[in-house]
Design a protein around this motif. Structure first.
Motif, PDB file in Angstrom:
ATOM      1  N   LEU A   5       6.597  -4.341  -1.684  1.00 28.08           N
ATOM      2  CA  LEU A   5       6.418  -5.780  -1.784  1.00 28.08           C
ATOM      3  C   LEU A   5       7.099  -6.229  -3.064  1.00 28.08           C
ATOM      4  O   LEU A   5       6.678  -5.868  -4.163  1.00 28.08           O
ATOM      5  N   SER A  52      10.881  -3.654   3.808  1.00 30.54           N
ATOM      6  CA  SER A  52      10.312  -4.314   2.637  1.00 30.54           C
ATOM      7  C   SER A  52       9.805  -5.702   2.981  1.00 30.54           C
ATOM      8  O   SER A  52      10.156  -6.291   4.005  1.00 30.54           O
ATOM      9  N   ALA A  53       8.958  -6.219   2.095  1.00 26.72           N
ATOM     10  CA  ALA A  53       8.528  -7.613   2.143  1.00 26.72           C
ATOM     11  C   ALA A  53       8.877  -8.249   0.812  1.00 26.72           C
ATOM     12  O   ALA A  53       8.694  -7.635  -0.239  1.00 26.72           O
ATOM     13  N   ALA A  94       0.874 -10.530   1.575  1.00 26.82           N
ATOM     14  CA  ALA A  94       1.644  -9.386   2.062  1.00 26.82           C
ATOM     15  C   ALA A  94       0.748  -8.376   2.760  1.00 26.82           C
ATOM     16  O   ALA A  94       1.121  -7.799   3.788  1.00 26.82           O
ATOM     17  N   LEU A 107       1.005  -0.257  -0.145  1.00 30.32           N
ATOM     18  CA  LEU A 107       1.834  -1.301  -0.731  1.00 30.32           C
ATOM     19  C   LEU A 107       2.351  -0.856  -2.098  1.00 30.32           C
ATOM     20  O   LEU A 107       1.574  -0.400  -2.946  1.00 30.32           O
ATOM     21  N   VAL A 109       3.942  -2.634  -5.116  1.00 28.51           N
ATOM     22  CA  VAL A 109       4.143  -3.989  -5.626  1.00 28.51           C
ATOM     23  C   VAL A 109       5.079  -3.934  -6.828  1.00 28.51           C
ATOM     24  O   VAL A 109       4.767  -3.319  -7.856  1.00 28.51           O
TER      25      VAL A 109
END
Length: 468
Positions: A5, A52-53, A94, A107, A109
């Motif tokens: 993320l 991915s985000a 997310a 995740l 980050v």
């Protein structure tokens, strides 16, 4: 499997005039031939990761999409924040988006605007963190400090964990200089990097326990949202009701499951011009120069020439930054005061904090060459196959002169081609559109005239990019 993320927010004030509100530092090529956002994504190459985000605000969505396209990244989710609410709500969106298909990824980050010199050391730290995250730990990365820094928060490590890393003893705020020196001497404190790793479900459960108000607002915003082209939109009203909070305050400082992985990889958040000087390649006099620079009897300075020759004589410890519409000169000891310049620009009703002279759009770019009372001149470049919105203006007329390529012009119910050295006129209130039907970029000169020339004098009827 990791799901990165990338948080790509930011207002662009600390690295002004290169960074602007509409073009903040994560989208700039500050350290090499790719942008900080692109470097953040490329740093993950070779790892077993899911798509991915990226979470960003509405104004930056097409810049994110274009920079992903340049990396040939086609399967990323781009989540749009209608308003900024800090990192805890952003991560919640997310996590909720990842859980739509019943998945529970780990995740990772990351901030889109950090610099890391040693990718191998970074990836090794990620692998160590994943071991802990899979055991339901909420992991943060502590930067091994190199000096007594007062601009970062700190993490004190606790007991060693059986697998990797340490328990978190405590998080502490940005210290004064004597306290920071004490942390450095103690040897068990790290800089707080703002990077994290945890299961999506573990994070959502932590919010449910410690900040149910944030989770409730984000859930309503996500469930009331929609997909628009490549973008995930959330309900604006519901998200605006969400408290503004960092993940540190909302979760990490409350949980008993926090862990820290030390990271010694040449990290910088590039939080100021002096930080960019510190990581830059220096000449024999300690200068970091980019662009057409001529330093004479100059030491320990950063000189950034964007478009013109910049010469310095008999100076030291300066930051000099030149762009098409602004020049910044300051001592390295005063880099934190750049924000004061930006605030003054805002308060004076100027626009140099918002955009560069060159403004990027999903269809191409325009450069505001000249502006005076009741007129403005722009050089417009339209990508092959791209089309501007079908629109009209209440207060201005436009005269287009094609310099290169071929323009497909719509005026009212007529559509025709305009080629090199030809022109056309758009009168006030006339519905029109501009398109590049060719294989090469379309370049034209636009002369606007009228009583009001700002960009918000646009009434759109149709738009290929979902703009309103």
């Amino acid at each position: 499997m990791l799901l990165p993320l990338i948080i790509a927010g930011g207002t662009g004030s600390r690295l002004w005039p290169l960074s602007r509100q509409q073009n903040p530092k994560q989208f700039l090529k500050l350290c090499g031939n790719s942008t900080l956002l692109q470097q953040t994504l490329s740093r993950l190459n070779g790892l077993d990761i899911a798509s991915s985000a990226i979470i960003c605000n509405e104004d930056h969505r097409f810049m994110v999409a274009e920079q992903l396209r340049q990396l040939a990244v086609s399967n990323a989710s781009i989540i749009l924040e209608p308003v900024g609410r800090n990192t805890a709500p952003a991560i919640a969106l997310a996590a909720l988006n990842a859980a739509v298909n019943g998945e529970d990824p780990v995740l990772l980050v990351l901030a889109a605007d950090h610099y890391i010199a040693d990718d191998d050391a970074f990836q090794q730290a990620l692998q160590a963190a994943e071991v802990l995250a899979l055991k339901n730990k909420l992991v943060t990365f502590g930067i091994v400090p190199t000096h007594a820094e007062t601009g970062y928060g700190y993490i004190q490590r606790g007991a060693s964990l059986p697998d990797q890393g340490f328990e978190v003893a405590r998080f502490v705020e940005k210290p004064d200089s004597s306290t920071a020196k004490g942390y450095l001497d103690a040897g068990d404190y790290y800089w707080n990097s703002g990077m994290f790793m945890f299961k999506a479900s573990v994070y959502l459960q932590a919010l449910r326990e410690y900040r149910p108000d944030i989770l409730d607002a984000c859930t309503r915003a996500f469930e009331g949202g929609s997909h628009d082209m490549d973008f995930v939109r959330v309900d604006e009203a519901a998200f605006a009701d969400c408290p503004e909070e960092s993940v540190d305050y909302a979760v990490m400082e409350n949980t008993t499951d926090a862990a820290v992985i030390p990271l010694d990889a040449g990290w910088s958040d590039i939080g100021s011009w002096s930080a960019l000087w510190e990581i830059g390649d220096k000449d024999s006099q300690g200068n970091v120069c980019k662009g057409d620079v001529l330093p004479v009897n100059t030491q320990n300075s950063l000189i950034y020439a964007d478009h013109k020759l910049v010469a310095t004589v008999g100076v030291q410890d300066l930051i000099v930054v030149e762009t098409k519409d602004a020049v910044l000169v300051l001592h390295k000891d005063n880099v934190q005061d750049v924000k004061k310049v930006v605030e003054t620009i805002k308060n004076d009703g100027r626009h140099e904090h918002m955009n560069h002279r060159e403004v990027y759009r999903p269809w191409g770019v325009y450069d505001s060459i000249d502006k005076g009372n009741r007129y403005q001149v722009k050089r417009i470049t339209v990508k092959p196959g791209a089309k501007l919105s079908v629109q009209m203006h209440h207060h201005r007329a436009e005269h287009w002169v094609v310099v290169s390529g071929t323009a497909k012009v719509t005026k009212g119910d007529k559509t025709f081609l305009v080629t090199e050295n030809e022109s056309t006129f758009i009168s006030v209130g006339e519905v029109h559109a501009l398109e590049n039907p060719g294989k090469i970029p379309l370049e034209l000169i636009e002369v606007q005239s009228g009583s009001y020339l700002d960009e918000d004098d646009i009434l759109r009827f149709e738009d290929n990019y979902g703009r309103r």
